[in-house]
Design a protein around this motif. Sequence first.
Motif, short mmCIF file in Angstrom:
data_model
loop_
_atom_site.label_atom_id
_atom_site.label_comp_id
_atom_site.label_asym_id
_atom_site.label_seq_id
_atom_site.Cartn_x
_atom_site.Cartn_y
_atom_site.Cartn_z
N TYR A 28 0.85 -1.18 0.00
CA TYR A 28 0.00 0.00 0.00
C TYR A 28 0.89 1.24 0.00
N ILE A 29 0.41 2.35 -0.58
CA ILE A 29 1.16 3.60 -0.57
C ILE A 29 0.32 4.70 0.05
N SER A 30 1.03 5.72 0.54
CA SER A 30 0.36 6.86 1.15
C SER A 30 1.26 8.07 1.05
N GLY A 31 0.65 9.23 1.05
CA GLY A 31 1.42 10.47 1.10
C GLY A 31 1.47 11.04 2.50
N ASN A 32 0.63 10.50 3.42
CA ASN A 32 0.55 11.09 4.76
C ASN A 32 0.41 10.07 5.90
N LYS A 33 0.48 8.80 5.61
CA LYS A 33 0.32 7.72 6.60
C LYS A 33 -1.08 7.68 7.21
N GLN A 34 -2.03 8.33 6.58
CA GLN A 34 -3.41 8.31 7.05
C GLN A 34 -4.33 7.58 6.08
N LEU A 35 -4.19 7.91 4.81
CA LEU A 35 -5.00 7.31 3.75
C LEU A 35 -4.09 6.40 2.93
N TRP A 36 -4.38 5.10 2.95
CA TRP A 36 -3.54 4.11 2.26
C TRP A 36 -4.27 3.62 1.01
N GLU A 37 -3.53 3.48 -0.09
CA GLU A 37 -4.08 3.00 -1.35
C GLU A 37 -3.37 1.70 -1.72
N PRO A 38 -4.11 0.65 -2.07
CA PRO A 38 -3.46 -0.61 -2.46
C PRO A 38 -2.82 -0.49 -3.84
N ILE A 39 -1.69 -1.12 -4.00
CA ILE A 39 -1.00 -1.16 -5.30
C ILE A 39 -1.36 -2.50 -5.94
N PRO A 40 -1.60 -2.57 -7.24
CA PRO A 40 -1.42 -1.54 -8.26
C PRO A 40 -2.52 -0.49 -8.15
N ASP A 41 -2.13 0.76 -8.49
CA ASP A 41 -3.06 1.86 -8.33
C ASP A 41 -2.60 3.05 -9.15
N VAL A 42 -3.54 3.90 -9.50
CA VAL A 42 -3.21 5.21 -10.05
C VAL A 42 -3.36 6.18 -8.90
N TYR A 43 -2.26 6.81 -8.53
CA TYR A 43 -2.21 7.69 -7.37
C TYR A 43 -1.60 9.01 -7.81
N ASN A 44 -2.34 10.10 -7.66
CA ASN A 44 -1.88 11.43 -8.08
C ASN A 44 -1.44 11.45 -9.54
N GLY A 45 -2.16 10.77 -10.42
CA GLY A 45 -1.86 10.79 -11.85
C GLY A 45 -0.72 9.89 -12.27
N SER A 46 -0.20 9.08 -11.35
CA SER A 46 0.89 8.15 -11.65
C SER A 46 0.45 6.73 -11.37
N THR A 47 0.94 5.81 -12.18
CA THR A 47 0.63 4.40 -12.00
C THR A 47 1.73 3.75 -11.16
N TYR A 48 1.34 3.10 -10.07
CA TYR A 48 2.28 2.39 -9.20
C TYR A 48 2.04 0.90 -9.33
N ILE A 49 3.12 0.14 -9.47
CA ILE A 49 3.06 -1.31 -9.41
C ILE A 49 4.22 -1.79 -8.55
N TYR A 50 4.22 -3.06 -8.22
CA TYR A 50 5.35 -3.63 -7.47
C TYR A 50 5.61 -5.05 -7.91
N THR A 51 6.85 -5.45 -7.76
CA THR A 51 7.27 -6.84 -7.93
C THR A 51 8.17 -7.16 -6.73
N TYR A 52 8.38 -8.43 -6.49
CA TYR A 52 9.23 -8.79 -5.36
C TYR A 52 9.98 -10.07 -5.65
N THR A 53 11.06 -10.20 -4.91
CA THR A 53 11.88 -11.41 -4.93
C THR A 53 12.41 -11.58 -3.51
N THR A 54 13.10 -12.65 -3.25
CA THR A 54 13.64 -12.87 -1.92
C THR A 54 14.51 -11.68 -1.52
N GLY A 55 14.15 -11.04 -0.42
CA GLY A 55 14.95 -9.95 0.13
C GLY A 55 14.61 -8.55 -0.35
N SER A 56 13.78 -8.39 -1.38
CA SER A 56 13.50 -7.05 -1.90
C SER A 56 12.12 -6.93 -2.52
N ILE A 57 11.58 -5.73 -2.39
CA ILE A 57 10.37 -5.34 -3.11
C ILE A 57 10.77 -4.18 -4.02
#
Length: 137
Positions: free
Chosen positions: A76-105
Amino acid sequence: MKSLLLLPMLMLGILFTSCKKEEIIQQEVVQPNRTIIFEVQSSAWKLNNNTHTWMAELPIDELDDDVNQNSGILVYISGNKQLWEPIPDVYNGSTYIYTYTTGSIFLEVQGADGATIPAPNSTTFVKVVLVDSAPIP
C-alpha cells in the motif's frame, strides 16, 4: 422375586451412568500477519530508461525464500500515513506497481498514460503486509 431383579438392575444402572466422556480440543496456532512501514525518499527513485519508469528498491529481510514462495505480499502507498491505497493503483496521476523477490520489493511508477514523468518529489510511505500461509501438499 421383584426385589431380586431390582438390585442387579440398579447396579447395572450405576455402572453405565458413571462413565464420563471427555473430549480433547486442540487449539490451532495462528501465525499473525506482519506489517512493515517504509519511508521512500525522493532520492531513492532511479530512472529505468528502457521502461521509462522510476524504480525504488525496498530491502526487506523478512521476505525470505519461504515467504517469497508461500505467503502473500500486499503493498500500500500513502502520502501522509493516514489514507492508504493498495497497489497496483493510479495515485496522483501516476501508476504504481510492485514486484518482489527474496529480500527485496521493487516499486515502479510512471505516468498513467505511460509517459515518463519526473521522479516523485516528496516522501512516499509504503506499507508492506506479509500474509503468512502454508502450501497445500
